[in-house]
Motif scaffolding. Structure first.
Motif, PDB file in Angstrom:
ATOM      1  N   PRO A  82       0.832  -1.210   0.000  1.00 16.77           N
ATOM      2  CA  PRO A  82       0.000   0.000   0.000  1.00 16.77           C
ATOM      3  C   PRO A  82       0.863   1.254   0.000  1.00 16.77           C
ATOM      4  CG  PRO A  82      -0.772  -1.575   1.631  1.00 16.77           C
ATOM      5  CD  PRO A  82       0.548  -2.087   1.155  1.00 16.77           C
ATOM      6  N   LEU A  83       0.314   2.314  -0.569  1.00 19.84           N
ATOM      7  CA  LEU A  83       1.012   3.601  -0.603  1.00 19.84           C
ATOM      8  C   LEU A  83       0.736   4.321   0.720  1.00 19.84           C
ATOM      9  CD1 LEU A  83       2.673   5.463  -2.501  1.00 19.84           C
ATOM     10  CD2 LEU A  83       0.502   6.517  -3.164  1.00 19.84           C
ATOM     11  N   ILE A  84       1.782   4.503   1.501  1.00 18.82           N
ATOM     12  CA  ILE A  84       1.657   5.085   2.836  1.00 18.82           C
ATOM     13  C   ILE A  84       2.300   6.462   2.860  1.00 18.82           C
ATOM     14  CG2 ILE A  84       2.240   4.796   5.285  1.00 18.82           C
ATOM     15  CD1 ILE A  84       0.312   2.700   4.240  1.00 18.82           C
ATOM     16  N   ALA A  85       1.658   7.413   3.519  1.00 19.08           N
ATOM     17  CA  ALA A  85       2.262   8.731   3.744  1.00 19.08           C
ATOM     18  C   ALA A  85       3.111   8.666   5.005  1.00 19.08           C
ATOM     19  CB  ALA A  85       1.178   9.802   3.891  1.00 19.08           C
ATOM     20  N   VAL A  86       4.335   9.184   4.932  1.00 23.92           N
ATOM     21  CA  VAL A  86       5.222   9.117   6.092  1.00 23.92           C
ATOM     22  C   VAL A  86       4.612   9.858   7.282  1.00 23.92           C
ATOM     23  CG1 VAL A  86       6.581  11.147   5.414  1.00 23.92           C
ATOM     24  CG2 VAL A  86       7.614   9.370   6.857  1.00 23.92           C
ATOM     25  N   LYS A  87       3.834  10.903   7.029  1.00 22.75           N
ATOM     26  CA  LYS A  87       3.183  11.619   8.135  1.00 22.75           C
ATOM     27  C   LYS A  87       2.238  10.697   8.895  1.00 22.75           C
ATOM     28  CE  LYS A  87       0.218  15.515   9.361  1.00 22.75           C
ATOM     29  NZ  LYS A  87      -0.626  14.686  10.231  1.00 22.75           N
ATOM     30  N   THR A 104       8.962  -0.153   0.270  1.00 20.08           N
ATOM     31  CA  THR A 104       8.463   1.174  -0.066  1.00 20.08           C
ATOM     32  C   THR A 104       9.542   2.209   0.265  1.00 20.08           C
ATOM     33  OG1 THR A 104       7.568   1.915   2.078  1.00 20.08           O
ATOM     34  CG2 THR A 104       6.229   0.359   0.798  1.00 20.08           C
ATOM     35  N   PRO A 105       9.389   3.445  -0.224  1.00 19.50           N
ATOM     36  CA  PRO A 105      10.358   4.483   0.128  1.00 19.50           C
ATOM     37  C   PRO A 105      10.103   5.118   1.492  1.00 19.50           C
ATOM     38  CG  PRO A 105       8.740   5.388  -1.388  1.00 19.50           C
ATOM     39  CD  PRO A 105       8.432   3.913  -1.246  1.00 19.50           C
ATOM     40  N   VAL A 106       9.115   4.604   2.228  1.00 19.24           N
ATOM     41  CA  VAL A 106       8.707   5.245   3.476  1.00 19.24           C
ATOM     42  C   VAL A 106       9.700   4.943   4.598  1.00 19.24           C
ATOM     43  CG1 VAL A 106       6.900   5.442   5.226  1.00 19.24           C
ATOM     44  CG2 VAL A 106       6.285   5.146   2.820  1.00 19.24           C
ATOM     45  N   GLN A 145      10.625  10.468   4.667  1.00 21.97           N
ATOM     46  CA  GLN A 145      10.243  10.624   3.274  1.00 21.97           C
ATOM     47  C   GLN A 145       9.304   9.499   2.861  1.00 21.97           C
ATOM     48  OE1 GLN A 145      13.801  10.484   0.878  1.00 21.97           O
ATOM     49  NE2 GLN A 145      13.809   8.239   0.814  1.00 21.97           N
ATOM     50  N   ASP A 146       8.538   9.790   1.808  1.00 21.91           N
ATOM     51  CA  ASP A 146       7.700   8.778   1.171  1.00 21.91           C
ATOM     52  C   ASP A 146       7.760   9.037  -0.322  1.00 21.91           C
ATOM     53  OD1 ASP A 146       6.046  11.003   0.781  1.00 21.91           O
ATOM     54  OD2 ASP A 146       4.685  10.467   2.405  1.00 21.91           O
TER      55      ASP A 146
END
Length: 338
Positions: free
Chosen positions: A170-175, A239-241, A308-309
């Motif tokens: 899943p696409l997660i926001a780092v916030k 992921t990049p998170v 970062q994300d």
């Protein structure tokens, strides 16, 4: 400017009425949490304050920006839930005109042929549909690809077939990850509990007017993260998170009507003991007697995170206050030997 819209129905032959996809239960993929979909993601956490947040690899629930959810669907009564069935229907019912735009939401023909051949060879492909929180575009987020442009409208690939274990994370926001971990920390950060010396047994454990009372925090591992700083890092594999959070407890304020002091963490956790120096102690002097002065110990935390994300570097702040109040009797009596 080109418009970008999702395709959520499968277009049929030209002139036919479009039929909505019958979406299967989402099951254990995302679960609705009241403020948007939440997903369970595997997070690697390191922490130097295990009593507050445990380190290690574990699963936590985080609001998602986009995710691929399993679907099953049929068109005009034809079962197209498997890649083979969809390819068969696709080949026997070529879409034309406006209805042909519906094809752009699916993988291109060569990809469908590939997964069909692999399905026939025994690989267990399953259809998935991209879904996102309100206001999130999976194409601009890079979570899916462009299927094509039809009459000035960009149509993204809404449907993909994946093998078990190959569904994109899943696409997660780092916030959101930072918020979840800080919420977890807040549940474990407790108010400081106090002890003191002297306590005059003949006066109900009273402190003494104008004689410094030595206070210390008895639960520093939970109320002060031991050394006054909670440090942790977290990342979502695949992921990049990733993020780093540092929360500082600040000084311990001990306040009352009759006397107060603000002590740094090292002094606030320095407990009384025979032969120990008062120079390292947190001292409060009461200037008035009372059967019980309310004395409050307050700790204010400030948290800062960076990470970062898919949207690049980000940062944020948060705060938290914990306080506890105890009654301290203060008596006017002869000073005993300490």
């Amino acid at each position: 400017m080109k418009r970008v819209i999702p395709i959520t129905i499968l277009a049929l032959a030209a002139g036919a009425v479009t039929a909505p996809l019958a979406t299967a239960s989402i099951g254990d993929d995302p679960t609705y949490g009241g403020q948007g979909f939440k997903v369970s993601v595997r997070v690697n956490v390191t922490s130097d304050s295990g009593k507050i947040i445990q380190g290690g690899s574990r699963t936590i629930s985080v609001p998602a920006k986009c995710w691929w959810k399993p679907v099953s669907f049929d068109v005009n009564g034809a079962d197209t839930s498997s890649p083979e069935a969809f390819e068969k229907y696709h080949n026997e019912n070529p879409l034309q005109g406006h209805a042909g735009a519906g094809n752009l939401a699916f993988p291109p023909g060569d990809e469908i042929a590939k997964i069909t051949a692999e399905s026939k060879a025994g690989k267990a492909y399953r259809w998935y549909q991209v879904d996102c929180a309100d206001g999130v575009n999976p194409l601009t987020e890079g979570y899916t690809s462009l299927g094509g442009t039809f009459m000035g409208t960009q149509i993204w690939r809404s449907y993909r077939a994946f093998l078990p274990g190959e569904v994109p994370e899943p696409l997660i926001a780092v916030k959101n990850l930072a918020d979840v971990l800080w919420d977890e920390a807040q549940k474990q950060i407790v108010a400081p509990t106090l002890d003191r010396n002297p306590k005059v047994a003949t006066s109900g454990g009273a402190a003494i007017v104008n004689l410094p009372s030595w206070f210390w925090v008895t639960n520093p591992d939970r109320s002060l993260a031991d050394d006054g700083v909670l440090r942790l890092t977290a990342s979502v594999p695949g992921t990049p998170v990733n993020m780093t959070l540092e929360a500082t407890s600040g000084d311990v304020a001990i306040t009352s009507v009759a006397g107060s002091n603000t002590c740094d963490v090292s002094h606030a956790k320095y407990s009384f003991g025979a032969g120990k120096s008062e120079a390292n102690a947190c001292l409060v002097t009461f200037d008035q007697a009372n059967a019980g002065w309310p004395v409050t110990a307050t700790v204010t935390w400030t948290a800062n995170w960076t990470g970062q994300d898919s949207g690049g570097p980000q940062s944020g702040t948060a705060s938290l206050t914990r306080a506890t109040t105890v009654n301290v009797p203060v008596a006017e009596i002869q000073v005993p030997n300490r």
